[in-house]
Structures are given as structure tokens and as C-alpha cells.
Design an enzyme around this catalytic site. Structure first.
Site, PDB file in Angstrom:
ATOM      1  CD  GLU A   1      12.070  18.263  13.512  1.00  0.00           C
ATOM      2  OE1 GLU A   1      11.909  17.281  14.305  1.00  0.00           O
ATOM      3  OE2 GLU A   1      11.344  19.182  13.691  1.00  0.00           O
TER       4      GLU A   1
ATOM      5  CE  LYS B   1       8.158  17.597  12.924  1.00  0.00           C
ATOM      6  NZ  LYS B   1       8.723  17.992  14.291  1.00  0.00           N
TER       7      LYS B   1
ATOM      8  CB  CYS C   1       1.394  20.952  18.750  1.00  0.00           C
ATOM      9  SG  CYS C   1       1.291  19.359  18.041  1.00  0.00           S
TER      10      CYS C   1
ATOM     11  CB  CYS D   1       4.113  18.256  16.321  1.00  0.00           C
ATOM     12  SG  CYS D   1       3.861  19.283  17.770  1.00  0.00           S
TER      13      CYS D   1
ATOM     14  CD  GLU E   1      17.943  -8.262  14.349  1.00  0.00           C
ATOM     15  OE1 GLU E   1      18.059  -9.488  14.839  1.00  0.00           O
ATOM     16  OE2 GLU E   1      17.943  -8.175  13.123  1.00  0.00           O
TER      17      GLU E   1
ATOM     18  CG  HIS F   1      -4.839  39.004  23.273  1.00  0.00           C
ATOM     19  ND1 HIS F   1      -4.586  40.102  24.408  1.00  0.00           N
ATOM     20  CD2 HIS F   1      -3.561  38.707  23.060  1.00  0.00           C
ATOM     21  CE1 HIS F   1      -3.412  40.135  24.790  1.00  0.00           C
ATOM     22  NE2 HIS F   1      -2.727  39.247  23.905  1.00  0.00           N
TER      23      HIS F   1
ATOM     24  CB  VAL G   1      11.772  11.539  17.773  1.00  0.00           C
ATOM     25  CG1 VAL G   1      12.188  11.463  16.415  1.00  0.00           C
ATOM     26  CG2 VAL G   1      11.858  10.298  18.364  1.00  0.00           C
TER      27      VAL G   1
ATOM     28  CE1 TYR H   1      11.202  20.600  17.226  1.00  0.00           C
ATOM     29  CE2 TYR H   1      12.368  21.580  18.942  1.00  0.00           C
ATOM     30  CZ  TYR H   1      11.426  21.299  18.263  1.00  0.00           C
ATOM     31  OH  TYR H   1      10.265  21.879  18.681  1.00  0.00           O
TER      32      TYR H   1
ATOM     33  CG  HIS I   1      17.067 -11.813  12.477  1.00  0.00           C
ATOM     34  ND1 HIS I   1      18.087 -10.923  12.477  1.00  0.00           N
ATOM     35  CD2 HIS I   1      17.316 -12.695  11.390  1.00  0.00           C
ATOM     36  CE1 HIS I   1      18.704 -11.256  11.077  1.00  0.00           C
ATOM     37  NE2 HIS I   1      18.381 -12.316  10.730  1.00  0.00           N
TER      38      HIS I   1
ATOM     39  N   GLY J   1      -1.118  22.481  25.710  1.00  0.00           N
ATOM     40  CA  GLY J   1      -1.341  22.219  27.053  1.00  0.00           C
ATOM     41  C   GLY J   1      -2.776  22.860  27.589  1.00  0.00           C
TER      42      GLY J   1
HETATM   43  C1  LIG Z   1       8.234  23.792  13.817  1.00  0.00           C
HETATM   44  C2  LIG Z   1       8.039  23.257  15.161  1.00  0.00           C
HETATM   45  C3  LIG Z   1       8.086  21.760  15.316  1.00  0.00           C
HETATM   46  C4  LIG Z   1       7.640  21.219  16.408  1.00  0.00           C
HETATM   47  N1  LIG Z   1       7.591  19.812  16.384  1.00  0.00           N
HETATM   48  C5  LIG Z   1       7.284  19.219  17.373  1.00  0.00           C
HETATM   49  C6  LIG Z   1       7.330  17.717  17.549  1.00  0.00           C
HETATM   50  O1  LIG Z   1       7.533  16.984  16.310  1.00  0.00           O
HETATM   51  N2  LIG Z   1       7.181  17.094  18.660  1.00  0.00           N
HETATM   52  C7  LIG Z   1       6.442  17.766  19.819  1.00  0.00           C
HETATM   53  O2  LIG Z   1       6.335  17.116  20.786  1.00  0.00           O
HETATM   54  N3  LIG Z   1       6.566  19.201  19.658  1.00  0.00           N
HETATM   55  C8  LIG Z   1       6.941  19.904  18.821  1.00  0.00           C
HETATM   56  N4  LIG Z   1       6.986  21.309  18.719  1.00  0.00           N
HETATM   57  C9  LIG Z   1       6.850  21.912  19.953  1.00  0.00           C
HETATM   58  C10 LIG Z   1       5.352  21.961  20.278  1.00  0.00           C
HETATM   59  O3  LIG Z   1       4.511  22.627  19.138  1.00  0.00           O
HETATM   60  C11 LIG Z   1       5.313  22.904  21.442  1.00  0.00           C
HETATM   61  O4  LIG Z   1       5.999  22.248  22.568  1.00  0.00           O
HETATM   62  C12 LIG Z   1       3.453  22.973  22.050  1.00  0.00           C
HETATM   63  O5  LIG Z   1       2.815  23.384  21.190  1.00  0.00           O
HETATM   64  C13 LIG Z   1       3.594  23.826  23.225  1.00  0.00           C
HETATM   65  O6  LIG Z   1       2.255  23.956  23.695  1.00  0.00           O
HETATM   66  P1  LIG Z   1       1.710  25.143  24.472  1.00  0.00           P
HETATM   67  O7  LIG Z   1       0.249  24.606  24.971  1.00  0.00           O
HETATM   68  O8  LIG Z   1       2.736  25.551  25.716  1.00  0.00           O
HETATM   69  O9  LIG Z   1       1.775  26.496  23.602  1.00  0.00           O
HETATM   70  P2  LIG Z   1       0.990  26.506  22.180  1.00  0.00           P
HETATM   71  O10 LIG Z   1       0.689  25.265  21.390  1.00  0.00           O
HETATM   72  O11 LIG Z   1       1.993  27.457  21.498  1.00  0.00           O
HETATM   73  O12 LIG Z   1      -0.481  27.252  22.310  1.00  0.00           O
HETATM   74  C14 LIG Z   1      -0.432  28.643  22.976  1.00  0.00           C
HETATM   75  C15 LIG Z   1      -1.619  29.234  22.531  1.00  0.00           C
HETATM   76  O13 LIG Z   1      -2.017  30.326  23.292  1.00  0.00           O
HETATM   77  C16 LIG Z   1      -2.477  31.310  22.603  1.00  0.00           C
HETATM   78  N5  LIG Z   1      -2.211  32.522  23.154  1.00  0.00           N
HETATM   79  C17 LIG Z   1      -1.045  33.166  23.307  1.00  0.00           C
HETATM   80  N6  LIG Z   1      -1.054  34.531  24.106  1.00  0.00           N
HETATM   81  C18 LIG Z   1      -2.430  34.479  24.167  1.00  0.00           C
HETATM   82  C19 LIG Z   1      -2.994  35.315  25.079  1.00  0.00           C
HETATM   83  N7  LIG Z   1      -2.702  36.435  25.508  1.00  0.00           N
HETATM   84  N8  LIG Z   1      -4.583  35.131  25.113  1.00  0.00           N
HETATM   85  C20 LIG Z   1      -5.033  34.143  24.679  1.00  0.00           C
HETATM   86  N9  LIG Z   1      -4.566  33.191  23.761  1.00  0.00           N
HETATM   87  C21 LIG Z   1      -3.052  33.198  23.996  1.00  0.00           C
HETATM   88  C22 LIG Z   1      -1.675  31.099  21.292  1.00  0.00           C
HETATM   89  O14 LIG Z   1      -2.428  31.864  19.823  1.00  0.00           O
HETATM   90  C23 LIG Z   1      -1.776  29.863  20.955  1.00  0.00           C
HETATM   91  O15 LIG Z   1      -2.690  29.284  20.388  1.00  0.00           O
HETATM   92  C24 LIG Z   1       7.386  22.003  17.662  1.00  0.00           C
HETATM   93  C25 LIG Z   1       7.270  23.222  17.334  1.00  0.00           C
HETATM   94  C26 LIG Z   1       7.725  23.877  16.372  1.00  0.00           C
HETATM   95  C27 LIG Z   1       7.713  25.447  16.205  1.00  0.00           C
END
Ligand SMILES: Cc1cc2nc3c(=O)[nH]c(=O)nc-3n(C[C@H](O)[C@H](O)[C@H](O)COP(=O)(O)OP(=O)(O)OC[C@H]3O[C@@H](n4cnc5c(N)ncnc54)[C@H](O)[C@@H]3O)c2cc1C
Length: 455
Positions: free
Chosen positions: A183, A52, A44, A49, A449, A115, A344, A179, A444, A17
Site C-alpha cells: 500500500e 492510509k 486505525c 486505516c 458484472e 498507560h 482488501v 499489505y 452492464h 476493539g
Molecule cells: C499502516 C496500517 C494500515 C492499516 N490499514 C487497515 C485497513 O485498511 N483496514 C483494516 O481493517 N485494518 C487496517 N490496519 C489494521 C488495524 O489498524 C488494526 O487491526 C486495528 O487498529 C487493531 O485494533 P486494536 O483495538 O486491536 O488495537 P489498536 O487500534 O492498535 O489500539 C490499541 C490502543 O491501546 C493503547 N495501549 C497500548 N498499550 C496500552 C497500555 N498498557 N495501557 C493503555 N493503553 C495502551 C494504544 O496506545 C492504542 O491506542 C492497518 C494497520 C496499519 C499499521
């Protein structure tokens, strides 16, 4: 104290995000600072993702090699050199990091690998003591695995730890029924572990249609994974190099080589100094955000897993882009529509859904709900005499056989479900009737299908 450096937008968190927000805001001309404590790409890319799916692909290859051997190919039993595969996986991830760095550079986003904490409504400070200010601040700090508060919990690992494994443990207990549990179970079983799944409730995968999750349990069993329902794990105990799983019902299983907790995730909101900005959290620590991703404090927004919305990468990305279109792109109404988001589970076989399960539809529409099912064996599995079965299901509402009979849920369990579903998700977003499906000529012979042939 250092002077404050001002930006138009500060993004905290460089995951799915946060990155999407930084790119879109800079595209609209905003001056952006991106502060990220972890590796770029967040959960991710690094522990979600991407690795995984790599492991799922390895597991899928292994199953296909076995099937090919059964069909007459001269192939030895598949044995994965886990370390070699991990090198390929991590190289792929390193390339993503490099690509993000280049794109951030090109976009002119100021990246600080640190951080960050709020010190006021419009001010954050980094661990290195740099003070930054902006009228708009986005919290995109994601989440982390949650472990149950039970004796011996430290003996287990979580999904982050799974990605540090160097080989398939011989016997594995996975605690959880969501999930991630499903998985990891599928991957480990296919790569040589004997897996037992301990599920607290009476079913897997809440929110997915129960007919399909029941079939998935049967499919998993064919591969050797045993699922224990109503299994409340109360403690882990070391037994030599192995780990005993204690359960409330008194059942003691033979010790395991590894125990993996897949017991939910917690939002990263605790050490953000949110109290200095007055940002409200829910009981579980999620930042409360409205449909426009606004927190209760003007100028502070939240997206992704730190909020209590659907925790998926494309959801975090889409919410971020729309928010930036609204803040910097002159689109005052831009916001994410959280309805009909396809998802999925990368099980073996994969399970996908878009829209309502039968139970959800009945709760909403009562007796107006009609369902259609197609249970079948894909040709390859029939040829190889594999017991794996597919089950596709449509959930509809309205008068049968009329253009008023709307499709409100599409549920696919079976090989290819992950790739088939996306196109149907577009159709669902536009709104389709059962008659639209009936009027579509089948391709087919395919599994897909079956979706247009259900009667
Ligand atoms: C095992 C597993 C498998 C998954 N498989 C899928 C999938 O197949 N498909 C799918 O769509 N989703 C999947 N997900 C979910 C997906 O990974 C998350 O929904 C997505 O990464 C969320 O994005 P985000 O930006 O909210 O947070 P994140 O990707 O978690 O990023 C947050 C970031 O903020 C940083 N941060 C935290 N606190 C601070 C701070 N105070 N200061 C600075 N930086 C900070 C963290 O270090 C991290 O880098 C999976 C999750 C897991 C755990």
C-alpha cells in the site's frame, strides 16, 4: 496507597476493539473504565486505516487526473501540496477524536488517558497511580511496527513514520512484502516517488491468490514500482544525506532518500504487568485467546491485534461487540466466526479476497477444486490506453454446473474491487454456488458484472 475504584469492566486500550467494547458494554448497562495510553481510535484512526486511505485517495486522484489529461482534458500534471493535504487529513482525524469523546461522555464511560498495568488478576494501576478493579478486564492494546534487527535500522522509518512525511521522497526503498509495504509503495509511486520494493520471499501478500498477486506486480511495474524478490536486506548505511541498502546477495543499490520498513508488527503485551495476573502469551508475545476471546485466566479477555487473529479493524470491533454481548448482554453463545472475512489491500488497483485462495482450496479439497478467471481492461483504462489490467477469479469446489458447485473463494484485483467485494462477502457468508452466480443477471457495463459472467 490510593483506594481501589471498582467497575464492572476495565478496557485497556482505546483503539478499534477497546472503544467498541466500551460502547457495547455500557449499552448493556455495565460500569466501564477505558484506559488508553495513545490517541483515541488507536492504530486505525491515527496511523493505520484512516490516514492510509486518505493517502490512497490522494494517489488515486493523481492517477485519474493523469488519465483525464490523456483523454483530452486540459489539466496540468498533478502535483500534490502534501502539507495542505495533511491538514485536511488530520482535521478529519481530529473530528473522529471529538466524536469519540462525545460518544464516551454520552455513554457514561470513564475515560483515563493513561498507560495501565496489571498488579493482580482483577486489578490494574495507571501511570498516575490510580488503582482500578473489575471482575472483567479486556486487553485491547493492539500492536506496533517491528523493525528488523540489522545494523543501521534506525536510519529507516516505519509505517508510523510514513505518516509524518511532509513530501514524497524522491527515491524510496520499502522493505517488506505484506499489505502495508504494497500500500505504501502504491501511494508513494503515484505521488511522485520512485519506489523499489525489497521482498525477502518469492511472492507478495501471503494468503492472497498467487495469480492475482502476480498480476498486481505487473500493474505496479506499469506505474514504475520495481519489486525485488529474494532480497534479504542486511544493513542500512548513511551515504551523506541518503541511505544505502545492503543485501545478502551483495547487490548494492544506488542510495535512497528514504527507507521504510514494513516488516511486520509486534503485539503490545510487554509492559502490561501480565505476569502479575498470570496471563499466557505465545512465542511472539500475543495474548493467547480462545474462540470466545478468553485468556487462560478467568475474567481476563483479549481482542484485536494483541491476539494472533486476523489483524483488521472490523475484526477487532466485531470480536469486542460479541464478547460484550456474552458478558453483559445475556447472549452466552455470542462469539465471532472468523471464517470468510473479506479483506482488501489498497494497492493501485485494489486487491480483495474473501474465502480460500486456489492453493488453500487445493490443500483442503484436492482435485475437487475448479477455478474461473476473468482478465480484462476496465473501460476507462482502455479508453485512456492505460496498461492496467483487472483479474477476477472464483475458486469453487464440487460438481461442475451443479447446484453442488460451491464458491469457496472470490478474488478481485482491479478498480472498484474494494467496493464490489462487500456484497459478495455477504453472499459467501450465506453460502453460494457457482450456479447462483450464473443465474444472476449482470449489471452492464461494469467491472462487477464479470463475477457473474465467468465460464
Ligand atoms: C499502516 C496500517 C494500515 C492499516 N490499514 C487497515 C485497513 O485498511 N483496514 C483494516 O481493517 N485494518 C487496517 N490496519 C489494521 C488495524 O489498524 C488494526 O487491526 C486495528 O487498529 C487493531 O485494533 P486494536 O483495538 O486491536 O488495537 P489498536 O487500534 O492498535 O489500539 C490499541 C490502543 O491501546 C493503547 N495501549 C497500548 N498499550 C496500552 C497500555 N498498557 N495501557 C493503555 N493503553 C495502551 C494504544 O496506545 C492504542 O491506542 C492497518 C494497520 C496499519 C499499521
Amino acid at each position: 496507597m490510593n483506594a481501589r475504584i471498582d467497575f464492572d469492566l476495565i478496557v485497556i486500550g482505546g483503539g478499534s476493539g477497546g472503544l467498541a467494547a466500551a460502547f457495547r458494554a455500557s449499552y448493556h448497562g455495565a460500569r466501564v473504565a477505558l484506559l488508553s495510553a495513545g490517541e483515541l481510535g488507536g492504530t486505525c484512526v491515527n496511523v493505520g486505516c484512516v490516514p492510509k486511505k486518505a493517502m490512497w485517495l490522494a494517489a488515486d486522484l493523481s492517477a485519474r487526473i493523469e488519465m483525464a489529461a490523456r483523454l483530452g482534458f486540459a489539466l496540468p500534471a498533478p502535483v500534490l501540496d502534501w502539507a495542505q493535504f495533511t491538514t485536511h487529513r488530520q482535521r478529519y482525524i481530529a473530528n473522529i477524536h471529538t466524536s469519540y469523546m462525545q460518544r464516551l461522555d454520552t455513554a457514561g464511560v470513564v475515560l483515563m488517558p493513561t498507560h495501565a498495568r496489571f498488579t493482580a488478576r482483577d486489578t490494574v494501576v495507571t501511570d498516575d497511580g490510580v488503582t482500578l478493579g473489575a471482575p472483567q478486564i479486556l486487553i485491547a492494546t493492539g500492536g506496533r511496527p517491528r523493525r528488523p534487527d540489522i545494523p543501521g535500522a534506525q536510519l529507516g522509518i516505519d509505517s508510523d513514520g510514513f505518516f509524518n512525511l511532509c513530501s514524497a521522497p524522491s527515491r524510496v526503498a520499502i522493505v517488506g512484502g505484506g499489505y502495508i509495504a504494497v500500500e505504501l509503495a502504491g501511494v508513494l509511486q503515484a505521488l511522485g516517488s520512485r519506489v523499489e520494493l525489497f521482498v525477502r520471499g518469492q511472492r507478495l501478500l501471503d494468503g492472497f491468490d498467487e495469480d492475482l498477486t502476480t498480476q498486481l506486480v505487473a500493474d505496479c511495474l506499469h506505474y514504475g514500482t520495481r519489486t525485488h524478490f529474494g532480497a534479504r536486506v542486511t544493513a542500512l548505511e548513511a551515504v551523506g544525506q541518503r541511505i544505502a541498502v545492503r543485501r545478502r546477495d551483495g547487490v548494492d543499490d544506488e542510495p535512497f532518500d528514504s527507507v521504510i520498513f514494513a516488516t511486520g508488527r509486534l503485539p503490545n503485551s510487554g509492559d502490561l504487568g501480565l505476569e502479575h495476573a498470570g496471563v499466557a502469551l505465545d512465542a511472539k508475545g500475543h495474548v493467547i485467546a480462545d474462540d470466545f476471546q478468553r485468556s487462560n485466566i478467568e475474567g481476563i479477555h483479549a481482542i484485536g491485534d494483541v491476539t494472533d487473529r486476523i489483524a483488521l479493524t472490523p475484526v477487532a470491533i466485531a470480536a469486542a461487540r460479541r464478547l460484550m454481548d456474552r458478558l453483559f448482554g445475556g447472549q452466552p453463545d455470542a462469539r465471532l466466526d472468523y471464517d470468510n472475512i473479506a479483506t482488501v489491500v489498497f494497492a493501485h488497483p485494489p486487491l480483495g479476497k474473501v474465502g480460500l485462495s486456489e492453493a488453500q482450496a487445493r490443500a483442503r479439497h484436492g482435485d475437487a477444486v475448479r477455478t474461473y478467471r476473468a482478465g480484462f481492461r476496465p473501460i476507462l483504462h482502455a479508453l485512456a490506453d492505460s496498461p492496467q489490467r483487472s483479474l477476477f477469479k472464483l475458486v469453487c469446489v464440487g460438481d461442475e454446473q451443479s447446484s453442488e458447485e460451491r464458491v469457496v473463494g472470490i478474488h478481485l484485483l482491479g478498480e472498484g474491487a474494494d467496493e464490489i467485494l462487500q456484497g459478495f462477502a455477504v453472499a459467501m457468508k450465506r453460502g453460494i454456488s457457482k450456479r447462483d452466480l450464473d443465474d444472476t443477471i449482470a449489471i452492464h457495463p461494469t467491472s462487477a458484472e464479470e463475477i457473474v459472467l465467468m465460464r
